[in-house]
Structure formats: C-alpha cells, structure tokens
Design a protein around this motif. Sequence first.
Motif, short mmCIF file in Angstrom:
data_model
loop_
_atom_site.label_atom_id
_atom_site.label_comp_id
_atom_site.label_asym_id
_atom_site.label_seq_id
_atom_site.Cartn_x
_atom_site.Cartn_y
_atom_site.Cartn_z
N GLN A 72 -23.05 -54.11 16.76
CA GLN A 72 -24.30 -54.63 16.21
C GLN A 72 -25.50 -53.89 16.80
O GLN A 72 -26.43 -53.56 16.08
N GLN A 73 -25.47 -53.61 18.09
CA GLN A 73 -26.57 -52.90 18.74
C GLN A 73 -26.67 -51.46 18.26
O GLN A 73 -27.77 -50.91 18.18
N LEU B 152 -19.01 -59.82 12.02
CA LEU B 152 -19.92 -58.71 12.19
C LEU B 152 -21.05 -58.84 11.19
O LEU B 152 -20.90 -58.44 10.05
N THR B 153 -22.12 -59.41 11.61
CA THR B 153 -23.30 -59.46 10.78
C THR B 153 -24.20 -58.36 11.28
O THR B 153 -24.92 -58.54 12.26
N PHE C 283 -17.69 -56.11 22.54
CA PHE C 283 -17.52 -54.91 21.72
C PHE C 283 -18.15 -55.09 20.34
O PHE C 283 -18.74 -54.17 19.79
N VAL C 284 -18.03 -56.29 19.79
CA VAL C 284 -18.67 -56.58 18.50
C VAL C 284 -20.18 -56.48 18.66
O VAL C 284 -20.87 -55.89 17.82
N ALA D 209 -18.58 -44.57 18.13
CA ALA D 209 -18.28 -44.86 19.53
C ALA D 209 -18.04 -46.35 19.74
O ALA D 209 -17.12 -46.74 20.47
N ALA D 210 -18.85 -47.18 19.11
CA ALA D 210 -18.70 -48.63 19.25
C ALA D 210 -17.38 -49.10 18.65
O ALA D 210 -16.70 -49.97 19.21
N LEU D 211 -17.00 -48.52 17.52
CA LEU D 211 -15.71 -48.87 16.91
C LEU D 211 -14.55 -48.43 17.81
O LEU D 211 -13.56 -49.15 17.94
#
Length: 127
Positions: free
Chosen positions: A123-124, A20-21, A118-119, A86-88
Amino acid sequence: MTPPRRRLALAFATFALAGLTITGCGAIGQAVDCNTAAAEVTPILNEFSTAMTSAAADPKAAEAAGQEAAAKVKTLAGNYDGEVGAALNDLATGLDGIKIDGSDPAGSLESVNKLQGFVTKIQQACA
C-alpha cells in the motif's frame, strides 16, 4: 477447536479481510501498476486465507498453503518494477516463511501477523 487454533483462524480471517485497498497512487503509470497488482494479488491472498482457515488444525497443510501462495505472488512480482515489485517480493517471502507450531501458538500467530506489514508495504509503495 482449541483456543490457540481459534486465534490462528481469526488471524487468518482478519488478514484476508484487510485485503489490498491500494489507492492514492501518484503517476498514472504507477496507479495502473498498483490497481493491477491489487486486483491480481487479492484473489491469491483470499485463496491463501481460506486454505489457512481450513488448515488451522494441520500445521503442515498451513505451511504448504503459504508456500503455494508465495510461489504465485513471486510470479506476480516478476511483472512489476520498482517499489511495487519489491513489496510483492517481500510479501512472497513472508508467505513462504510462515511456520505453524502447535506447541507455540504465539509464535505461529506472530508469523501470520507479520503478513499485514507486507500488505501495508505494498500500500505504501502506491501512496
């Protein structure tokens, strides 16, 4: 290791290396959330990847590793609001949904490959 197991192990390793950058967050508060989320979720994903690589020959152990990582990410998601939370949560759902079927390596690979999406969503959320 049979070729399908090698492909699964390679997919797990690739997922871990993708990491996860998270950069380019807009507001300062969002940037802090993104950087903190990345710092907290990266070890969970690295641990998951290690467990998956060593469990490539044991579908039940691989699924258990996904469920364990999902629980950790779900707990982490509770600390964040908005798109990051939400992404997590989506990542946790993806981890929990991993199904490894020795008779269907392509299907197993597909469920693992979805994790990169999902990663990317995390990022988004921070872009």
